[in-house]
Scaffold this active site. Structure first.
Site, PDB file in Angstrom:
ATOM      1  N   HIS A 275     -26.835   3.839 -96.285  1.00 19.54           N
ATOM      2  CA  HIS A 275     -27.637   3.504 -97.478  1.00 19.54           C
ATOM      3  C   HIS A 275     -28.560   4.648 -97.873  1.00 19.54           C
ATOM      4  CE1 HIS A 275     -26.425  -0.716 -97.957  1.00 19.54           C
ATOM      5  NE2 HIS A 275     -26.374  -0.769 -96.638  1.00 19.54           N
ATOM      6  N   ASP A 338     -28.499  -1.049 -91.160  1.00 20.88           N
ATOM      7  CA  ASP A 338     -27.368  -1.916 -91.508  1.00 20.88           C
ATOM      8  C   ASP A 338     -26.212  -1.112 -92.104  1.00 20.88           C
ATOM      9  OD1 ASP A 338     -29.106  -1.325 -93.667  1.00 20.88           O
ATOM     10  OD2 ASP A 338     -28.101  -2.827 -94.906  1.00 20.88           O
ATOM     11  N   GLU A 339     -25.052  -1.638 -91.970  1.00 14.36           N
ATOM     12  CA  GLU A 339     -23.850  -1.134 -92.661  1.00 14.36           C
ATOM     13  C   GLU A 339     -23.676   0.379 -92.583  1.00 14.36           C
ATOM     14  OE1 GLU A 339     -23.298  -4.512 -96.066  1.00 14.36           O
ATOM     15  OE2 GLU A 339     -24.828  -3.020 -96.431  1.00 14.36           O
ATOM     16  N   ALA A 340     -23.933   0.950 -91.414  1.00  9.81           N
ATOM     17  CA  ALA A 340     -23.731   2.396 -91.230  1.00  9.81           C
ATOM     18  C   ALA A 340     -22.260   2.621 -90.901  1.00  9.81           C
ATOM     19  CB  ALA A 340     -24.646   2.905 -90.120  1.00  9.81           C
ATOM     20  N   ARG A 341     -21.403   2.264 -91.858  1.00  7.59           N
ATOM     21  CA  ARG A 341     -19.960   2.205 -91.584  1.00  7.59           C
ATOM     22  C   ARG A 341     -19.311   3.567 -91.461  1.00  7.59           C
ATOM     23  NH1 ARG A 341     -18.840  -2.423 -96.026  1.00  7.59           N
ATOM     24  NH2 ARG A 341     -20.053  -4.048 -95.020  1.00  7.59           N
TER      25      ARG A 341
END
Ligand code: NGO
Length: 531
Positions: A275, A338-341
């Site tokens: 993000h 979050d969401e550190a894909r």
């Protein structure tokens, strides 16, 4: 009919869409004949005992505050500020000890079992006495008093009384210490004025933490002196390509002060290592290839990452955390996570270790989205749960090992979910969330295997991919925000949808009086707006 004509004008002057104000404006009308029952409060108080004899505010009444407490005097002024325009009464503040009119009293710590935020409210024909061990308790007691007076007391213009409060005693204190709301100011920027307006609305429901999601792929919203391009460039746009915006340090501190005046602690979030497109676009050195990325105005998630192994990244994080910590008096600093894909697993764990140490070095307590439990939460760290299933084993294991939890299950607490398929704004990835779903859950049992004692409280996040102004914030927050607020404040034993929906319906005339736009859920027996 002065009232009818003034309401739309007032709404306009507040910059609020008058949806659907026309039929409700009439319903704000004259004060109810019978006083509202003491149970008609959201969040419902821990205990209520009806008594004989109601209190009626007299034209020459005073607000009594304890001598020598600037905090209590400020609460008194805040209350007077709410009551004066609608009652037309002078309501001077006094420190004489006469127990008549409205009395704010500070008790010895420990007396009355009110704790850090609780209060007692006693209403008799002679006085309404709010007593508490802390000024925070007085402030929350004042919110209860507001709700016990006729809804028209909330208007910014004169109305007829009588301004009566039913007789009896309320003894109240919160179930959880952390009762938060989050506003995403990154996807769409929201001005200081819009944030302050939301703070006032949150205070009515005894919310005590304001989490600001300050950075994301689409925009960097907080000035960092050592990294001016973050805001000058990274803050220059938003979802949909609008001009974005950011808070100067002075503006951020203004929000912090305003929140403090409403007994709310600001929790700033710098979301990392994912993000981060706005930062990656502002400073090429944060990318592994050294090339700045293009600004992003879409709504996809999980595609950006700081380049973890680079010393430049560590220096960047240190600069940002140092400056954010220095302008934040509250104890918390939220680091996202979050969401550190597109961050490799080893990099993620190493990065989270490093960032947690930096946050601690600058004297703050780490909060992260619950993915941080997949790394190594530092002692004292807090994980914010936003899943929907409750079966995430790392979260349960971390909670067993001492990590505390803030509960924001997305299928109950996310205010950006649509109510149903007709809702004009919002998302639906966690499912439609009508009011009953927002209300019917128990923070203590959301995550299987996590001890109830690990739960620090609740938070209602409002992500702003689809939300551009106050009217839209309010449409999604009302009536679900009061539902989450009650889940966080009221004892589990009082939890009752049948009771809540009735009490919620009784709030609507207040929202109308305050110019709050809200969703008229078919699940709630609204009594206004039909004629
Ligand atoms: C997710 C995601 C956010 C989105 C949000 C929308 C978390 C913690 N990360 O929640 O980036 O804005 O959903 O509902």
């Amino acid at each position: 009919m002065r009232r009818r004509s003034v309401v739309p004008a007032l709404l306009l002057s507040l910059g609020v869409a008058a949806v659907p104000a026309a039929p409700q404006a009439a319903a704000v009308g004259a004060a109810a004949a019978a006083p509202l029952p003491l149970t008609q409060v959201v969040p419902v108080p821990a205990s209520v005992r009806a008594g004989g004899g109601a209190f009626t505010l007299a034209e020459d009444a005073a607000i009594h505050v304890p001598a020598g407490s600037p905090g209590a005097a400020a609460v008194g002024r805040y209350l007077a500020g709410i009551l004066r325009p609608s009652t037309g009464y002078g309501l001077p503040l006094t420190t004489n000890a006469r127990r008549e009119g409205i009395v704010l009293a500070l008790t010895e710590p420990g007396a009355g079992n009110t704790g850090a935020e609780g209060y007692r409210l006693q209403s008799t024909p002679r006085a309404v006495v709010i007593s508490a061990a802390t000024t925070a308790g007085l402030f929350h007691g004042v919110q209860t008093l507001r709700q016990l007076l006729p809804a028209s007391v909330e208007r910014e213009f004169y109305g007829l009384g009588p301004w009566t409060v039913a007789g009896g005693t309320i003894a109240d204190r919160p179930r959880y210490a952390y009762r938060g709301a989050m506003l995403d100011v990154a996807r769409h920027f929201h001005t200081v004025q819009q944030v302050e307006r939301y703070i006032d609305q949150l205070a009515l429901y005894k919310i005590n933490r304001l989490h600001l999601h300050l950075t994301d792929d689409q925009g960097w919203r907080i000035a960092i002196a050592s990294r001016p391009r973050l805001t000058a460039y990274g803050g220059s746009t938003q979802v949909g390509g609008g001009t974005g915006g950011y808070y100067t340090k002075a503006e951020y501190q203004q929000i912090v002060r305003y929140a403090a005046s409403r007994y709310m602690t600001v929790v700033p979030e710098i979301d990392m290592p994912g993000h981060t497109n706005a930062a990656l676009a502002s400073y090429g050195e944060l990318n592994c290839n050294g090339v700045p990325r293009a600004l992003y105005t879409g709504t996809a998630v999980g595609f950006s990452s700081l380049c973890v192994p680079k010393p430049a990244t560590t220096q960047f994080v240190d600069d940002v955390i140092r400056e954010v910590a220095a302008m934040t008096p509250g104890p918390y600093l939220h680091i996202g996570g979050d969401e550190a894909r597109v961050t490799g697993r080893a990099d993620y764990v190493a990065f989270m270790d490093r960032v947690q140490q930096i946050v601690r070095r600058y004297g703050k307590t780490v909060i992260g989205w619950h993915q941080i439990t997949g790394a190594d939460p530092a002692p004292g760290a807090i994980a914010q749960y936003w899943g929907t299933k409750g079966d995430e084993e790392p979260v349960a294991a971390a909670a067993q090992a001492g990590t505390r939890l803030i509960m924001s299950p997305a299928n109950h607490a996310y205010l950006d979910m649509k109510y149903d398929e007709e809702t004009p704004i919002g998302q639906k990835w966690a499912g439609y969330t009508e009011v009953q779903k927002a209300y019917d859950w128990n923070p203590a049992t959301v995550v299987r295997g996590a001890p109830a004692s690990a739960v620090l409280g609740v938070e209602a996040p409002l992500w702003s991919e689809t939300v551009t102004d106050s009217s839209e914030i309010e449409y999604l927050a009302f009536p679900r925000l009061p539902a989450i607020a009650e889940v966080g404040w009221s004892p589990a034993a009082t939890h009752s949808w049948a009771s809540f929906r009735q009490r919620l319906a009784a709030q609507a005339p207040r929202w109308t009086a305050l110019g709050i736009n809200y969703y008229r859920s078919p699940q709630v027996p609204w009594t206004t707006g039909t004629g």
